[in-house]
Design a protein around this motif. Structure first.
Motif, PDB file in Angstrom:
ATOM      1  N   GLY A 138       0.814  -1.213   0.000  1.00 44.27           N
ATOM      2  CA  GLY A 138       0.000   0.000   0.000  1.00 44.27           C
ATOM      3  C   GLY A 138       0.842   1.256   0.000  1.00 44.27           C
ATOM      4  N   GLN A 139       1.956   1.239   0.730  1.00 45.18           N
ATOM      5  CA  GLN A 139       2.851   2.395   0.754  1.00 45.18           C
ATOM      6  C   GLN A 139       3.506   2.611  -0.600  1.00 45.18           C
ATOM      7  OE1 GLN A 139       5.268   1.031   4.006  1.00 45.18           O
ATOM      8  NE2 GLN A 139       4.167   2.252   5.543  1.00 45.18           N
ATOM      9  N   ARG A 140       3.921   1.526  -1.233  1.00 46.95           N
ATOM     10  CA  ARG A 140       4.525   1.651  -2.576  1.00 46.95           C
ATOM     11  C   ARG A 140       3.520   2.208  -3.579  1.00 46.95           C
ATOM     12  NH1 ARG A 140       7.396  -4.127  -3.242  1.00 46.95           N
ATOM     13  NH2 ARG A 140       6.086  -4.610  -1.441  1.00 46.95           N
ATOM     14  N   GLN A 141       2.248   1.788  -3.437  1.00 48.21           N
ATOM     15  CA  GLN A 141       1.236   2.293  -4.362  1.00 48.21           C
ATOM     16  C   GLN A 141       1.013   3.789  -4.145  1.00 48.21           C
ATOM     17  OE1 GLN A 141      -0.537   0.375  -7.006  1.00 48.21           O
ATOM     18  NE2 GLN A 141      -0.294   2.543  -7.418  1.00 48.21           N
ATOM     19  N   ARG A 142       1.075   4.220  -2.888  1.00 48.41           N
ATOM     20  CA  ARG A 142       0.923   5.654  -2.617  1.00 48.41           C
ATOM     21  C   ARG A 142       2.093   6.450  -3.183  1.00 48.41           C
ATOM     22  NH1 ARG A 142       0.253   6.502   3.429  1.00 48.41           N
ATOM     23  NH2 ARG A 142       0.634   4.284   3.709  1.00 48.41           N
ATOM     24  N   VAL A 143       3.290   5.875  -3.166  1.00 50.57           N
ATOM     25  CA  VAL A 143       4.442   6.553  -3.773  1.00 50.57           C
ATOM     26  C   VAL A 143       4.232   6.671  -5.282  1.00 50.57           C
ATOM     27  CG1 VAL A 143       6.925   6.476  -4.180  1.00 50.57           C
ATOM     28  CG2 VAL A 143       6.009   5.779  -1.959  1.00 50.57           C
ATOM     29  N   ALA A 144       3.725   5.605  -5.902  1.00 50.05           N
ATOM     30  CA  ALA A 144       3.467   5.647  -7.350  1.00 50.05           C
ATOM     31  C   ALA A 144       2.444   6.723  -7.687  1.00 50.05           C
ATOM     32  CB  ALA A 144       2.984   4.280  -7.824  1.00 50.05           C
ATOM     33  N   VAL A 145       1.396   6.843  -6.864  1.00 43.87           N
ATOM     34  CA  VAL A 145       0.403   7.904  -7.066  1.00 43.87           C
ATOM     35  C   VAL A 145       1.044   9.269  -6.838  1.00 43.87           C
ATOM     36  CG1 VAL A 145      -1.737   8.910  -6.169  1.00 43.87           C
ATOM     37  CG2 VAL A 145      -1.569   6.434  -6.498  1.00 43.87           C
ATOM     38  N   GLY A 146       1.884   9.360  -5.808  1.00 43.81           N
ATOM     39  CA  GLY A 146       2.537  10.630  -5.515  1.00 43.81           C
ATOM     40  C   GLY A 146       3.424  11.113  -6.640  1.00 43.81           C
ATOM     41  N   ARG A 147       4.084  10.176  -7.300  1.00 41.31           N
ATOM     42  CA  ARG A 147       4.956  10.556  -8.419  1.00 41.31           C
ATOM     43  C   ARG A 147       4.139  11.200  -9.550  1.00 41.31           C
ATOM     44  NH1 ARG A 147       8.791   5.876 -10.277  1.00 41.31           N
ATOM     45  NH2 ARG A 147       6.806   5.084 -11.021  1.00 41.31           N
ATOM     46  N   ALA A 148       2.874  10.782  -9.675  1.00 41.35           N
ATOM     47  CA  ALA A 148       1.998  11.424 -10.658  1.00 41.35           C
ATOM     48  C   ALA A 148       1.526  12.790 -10.162  1.00 41.35           C
ATOM     49  CB  ALA A 148       0.799  10.527 -10.956  1.00 41.35           C
ATOM     50  N   LEU A 149       1.202  12.884  -8.870  1.00 45.42           N
ATOM     51  CA  LEU A 149       0.646  14.131  -8.342  1.00 45.42           C
ATOM     52  C   LEU A 149       1.644  15.278  -8.365  1.00 45.42           C
ATOM     53  CD1 LEU A 149      -1.431  12.902  -5.264  1.00 45.42           C
ATOM     54  CD2 LEU A 149      -2.253  13.488  -7.540  1.00 45.42           C
ATOM     55  N   VAL A 150       2.933  14.992  -8.150  1.00 45.85           N
ATOM     56  CA  VAL A 150       3.913  16.084  -8.114  1.00 45.85           C
ATOM     57  C   VAL A 150       4.052  16.759  -9.479  1.00 45.85           C
ATOM     58  CG1 VAL A 150       5.260  15.130  -6.210  1.00 45.85           C
ATOM     59  CG2 VAL A 150       5.876  14.534  -8.565  1.00 45.85           C
ATOM     60  N   ARG A 151       3.569  16.094 -10.510  1.00 44.64           N
ATOM     61  CA  ARG A 151       3.702  16.655 -11.860  1.00 44.64           C
ATOM     62  C   ARG A 151       2.820  17.878 -12.076  1.00 44.64           C
ATOM     63  NH1 ARG A 151       4.554  12.977 -15.981  1.00 44.64           N
ATOM     64  NH2 ARG A 151       4.145  14.782 -17.329  1.00 44.64           N
ATOM     65  N   HIS A 152       1.746  18.022 -11.273  1.00 41.76           N
ATOM     66  CA  HIS A 152       0.749  19.077 -11.508  1.00 41.76           C
ATOM     67  C   HIS A 152       0.234  18.994 -12.948  1.00 41.76           C
ATOM     68  CE1 HIS A 152       2.266  21.864  -8.011  1.00 41.76           C
ATOM     69  NE2 HIS A 152       1.872  20.669  -7.604  1.00 41.76           N
ATOM     70  N   ALA A 153      -0.151  17.797 -13.334  1.00 44.96           N
ATOM     71  CA  ALA A 153      -0.533  17.531 -14.718  1.00 44.96           C
ATOM     72  C   ALA A 153      -1.929  18.064 -15.033  1.00 44.96           C
ATOM     73  CB  ALA A 153      -0.482  16.026 -14.978  1.00 44.96           C
ATOM     74  N   GLN A 154      -2.198  18.184 -16.340  1.00 42.83           N
ATOM     75  CA  GLN A 154      -3.543  18.580 -16.775  1.00 42.83           C
ATOM     76  C   GLN A 154      -4.517  17.404 -16.736  1.00 42.83           C
ATOM     77  OE1 GLN A 154      -2.160  20.586 -20.586  1.00 42.83           O
ATOM     78  NE2 GLN A 154      -3.861  21.916 -20.039  1.00 42.83           N
ATOM     79  N   VAL A 155      -3.986  16.185 -16.905  1.00 42.28           N
ATOM     80  CA  VAL A 155      -4.819  14.975 -16.920  1.00 42.28           C
ATOM     81  C   VAL A 155      -4.081  13.881 -16.154  1.00 42.28           C
ATOM     82  CG1 VAL A 155      -5.911  13.200 -18.366  1.00 42.28           C
ATOM     83  CG2 VAL A 155      -5.828  15.573 -19.164  1.00 42.28           C
ATOM     84  N   TYR A 156      -4.842  13.106 -15.380  1.00 43.54           N
ATOM     85  CA  TYR A 156      -4.269  11.961 -14.663  1.00 43.54           C
ATOM     86  C   TYR A 156      -4.835  10.668 -15.233  1.00 43.54           C
ATOM     87  CZ  TYR A 156      -2.524  15.369 -11.330  1.00 43.54           C
ATOM     88  OH  TYR A 156      -1.858  16.425 -10.766  1.00 43.54           O
ATOM     89  N   LEU A 157      -3.947   9.705 -15.479  1.00 45.87           N
ATOM     90  CA  LEU A 157      -4.318   8.421 -16.057  1.00 45.87           C
ATOM     91  C   LEU A 157      -3.882   7.310 -15.106  1.00 45.87           C
ATOM     92  CD1 LEU A 157      -2.957   9.086 -19.679  1.00 45.87           C
ATOM     93  CD2 LEU A 157      -5.249   9.588 -18.802  1.00 45.87           C
ATOM     94  N   LEU A 158      -4.799   6.387 -14.808  1.00 51.24           N
ATOM     95  CA  LEU A 158      -4.489   5.300 -13.868  1.00 51.24           C
ATOM     96  C   LEU A 158      -4.887   3.967 -14.493  1.00 51.24           C
ATOM     97  CD1 LEU A 158      -5.851   7.900 -12.086  1.00 51.24           C
ATOM     98  CD2 LEU A 158      -4.925   6.497 -10.252  1.00 51.24           C
ATOM     99  N   ASP A 159      -3.916   3.068 -14.617  1.00 48.19           N
ATOM    100  CA  ASP A 159      -4.143   1.774 -15.265  1.00 48.19           C
ATOM    101  C   ASP A 159      -4.144   0.657 -14.226  1.00 48.19           C
ATOM    102  OD1 ASP A 159      -4.448  -0.275 -17.036  1.00 48.19           O
ATOM    103  OD2 ASP A 159      -2.492  -0.064 -17.999  1.00 48.19           O
ATOM    104  N   GLU A 160      -5.327   0.304 -13.737  1.00 47.26           N
ATOM    105  CA  GLU A 160      -5.520  -0.766 -12.748  1.00 47.26           C
ATOM    106  C   GLU A 160      -4.510  -0.676 -11.601  1.00 47.26           C
ATOM    107  OE1 GLU A 160      -7.125  -4.500 -13.962  1.00 47.26           O
ATOM    108  OE2 GLU A 160      -6.657  -4.091 -16.061  1.00 47.26           O
ATOM    109  N   PRO A 161      -4.432   0.471 -10.918  1.00 50.52           N
ATOM    110  CA  PRO A 161      -3.380   0.650  -9.913  1.00 50.52           C
ATOM    111  C   PRO A 161      -3.566  -0.173  -8.641  1.00 50.52           C
ATOM    112  CG  PRO A 161      -4.897   2.498  -9.861  1.00 50.52           C
ATOM    113  CD  PRO A 161      -5.289   1.661 -11.045  1.00 50.52           C
ATOM    114  N   LEU A 162      -4.756  -0.747  -8.436  1.00 45.78           N
ATOM    115  CA  LEU A 162      -5.001  -1.479  -7.187  1.00 45.78           C
ATOM    116  C   LEU A 162      -4.957  -2.990  -7.358  1.00 45.78           C
ATOM    117  CD1 LEU A 162      -7.985   0.622  -5.748  1.00 45.78           C
ATOM    118  CD2 LEU A 162      -5.529   1.069  -5.635  1.00 45.78           C
ATOM    119  N   SER A 163      -4.675  -3.463  -8.554  1.00 51.76           N
ATOM    120  CA  SER A 163      -4.801  -4.891  -8.831  1.00 51.76           C
ATOM    121  C   SER A 163      -3.785  -5.745  -8.080  1.00 51.76           C
ATOM    122  CB  SER A 163      -4.691  -5.155 -10.335  1.00 51.76           C
ATOM    123  OG  SER A 163      -3.437  -4.730 -10.820  1.00 51.76           O
TER     124      SER A 163
END
Length: 364
Positions: A138-163
């Protein structure tokens, strides 16, 4: 922020393999769209085309007023969370979060600020100096999400992140994702085959099958007003009862029991759909009732899933499943059940499309 739009998007790998067929949809600011469907339905291919990892064979992708159909992934200002964590094992959590920003030559002070903000949002402050191998799933998954959030992107894409998470952890991280991406207010596209994730996370769901969008709607309408047999059967657990019934006059025959249809002219056969939670033990005054033989009871905790066989002179016995509270009692062999009239769905046996959707259904 900007609106993401797909227009008649197609992807063909060969003359016989067409995983995405004429998909058109929009995702506005503050919308969370889930692409839901079984393996091979085209949902991940669609996401990869949005990200720029695949080129469409035909169609257009726009972000705001810009055509980004063939723009390189790094030039799209999108952030993606993959099914695998894809963390650098030799880097600390801080370095994993900061790595993408460093490649974009973001100033060090800004990187530190963004990492601190995301770490606070995700509860990673105490883990910033740890390596991925020292973290739980769960902690590793939060880091993966965090790496996307720091981008301040216009669009967020998630490909089965909880599987890759176990059931209990998946439930917790799912709640975290809902809170986090609601706060981002950017268009978010999420891919999953798990209907629970789709129904709980999304503001809008696109159900895909064989490369086509079967229905694009809110989670509530997907569940309560399925557009066709595929959506009705795929969404919902336990699965909706789907019964092929013969018609006599303007009634469908459930065994020897008549269920009126809302139009005078009907086909020889029709498919009745009703969810197990909308089948209950008959009470005085109920009108859509039938009697059958109990042959299986599955204890699901608060409810029993009861399978009932209904004899028919027109066909083999029909099976109807009812979701009943565990504190309810019934005859061990035979049971009389009632269908809730407002919860009955009708589907055309040839096309599979829902029919009579806007017409009142009579009872008998």
């Amino acid at each position: 922020m900007a609106k993401l739009e797909l227009k008649n998007l197609n992807k063909t790998y060969s003359s016989k393999v067409v995983p995405v067929k004429d998909i058109s949809l929009t995702v506005d600011d503050n919308e969370f769209l889930t692409l839901l469907g079984p393996s091979g339905c085209g949902k991940s291919t669609t996401l990869r085309m949005i990200a720029g990892l695949e080129e469409p064979t035909r169609g257009q992708i726009t972000l705001g007023d810009e055509d980004i159909t063939f723009r390189r992934p790094g030039d799209r200002n999108m952030a993606m969370v993959f099914q695998s964590y894809a963390l650098y094992p030799h880097m600390s959590v801080y370095e994993n979060l900061a790595s993408g920003l460093r490649l974009k030559k973001i100033p060090r002070i800004e990187i530190k600020k963004r990492v601190a903000e995301v770490a606070e949002i995700l509860g990673l402050e105490e883990l910033l100096q740890r390596k991925p191998g020292q973290l739980s799933g769960g902690q590793r998954q939060r880091v993966a999400v965090g790496r996307a959030l720091v981008r301040h992107a216009q669009v967020y894409l998630l490909d089965e992140p909880l599987s890759n998470l176990d059931a209990l952890l998946r439930e917790k991280v799912r709640a975290d994702l809902k809170r986090i991406f609601a706060a981002q207010k950017a268009p978010t596209v999420y891919v999953t085959h798990d209907q629970t994730e789709a129904m709980t996370l999304s503001t809008k769901v696109a159900v895909l099958n064989n490369g086509y969008v079967q229905q694009l709607d809110t989670p509530a309408r997907i569940y309560n007003h399925p557009a066709n047999l595929f959506v009705a059967g795929f969404v919902g657990s336990p699965q909706m009862n789907l019964l092929t019934l013969p018609c006599q006059g303007n009634c469908a025959m459930l065994g020897e029991f008549s269920i009126p249809l809302p139009v005078p002219t009907v086909p020889p056969q029709i498919i009745l759909g009703i969810r197990p939670e909308n089948v209950c033990i008959a009470q005085p005054g109920d009108i859509h009732t039938f009697t059958g033989q109990v042959f299986l009871v599955e204890n699901l905790g608060m409810h029993n899933l009861v399978s009932v066989s209904v004899n028919s002179s027109h066909s083999e016995p029909l099976t109807v499943r009812a979701l009943l509270p565990t504190d309810q009692c019934w005859n061990e062999e035979h049971i009389t059940l009632a269908l809730q009239p407002k919860s009955i769905h009708w589907f055309d046996i040839t096309s599979g499309n829902a029919v009579f959707r806007n017409q009142a259904i009579g009872v008998m």
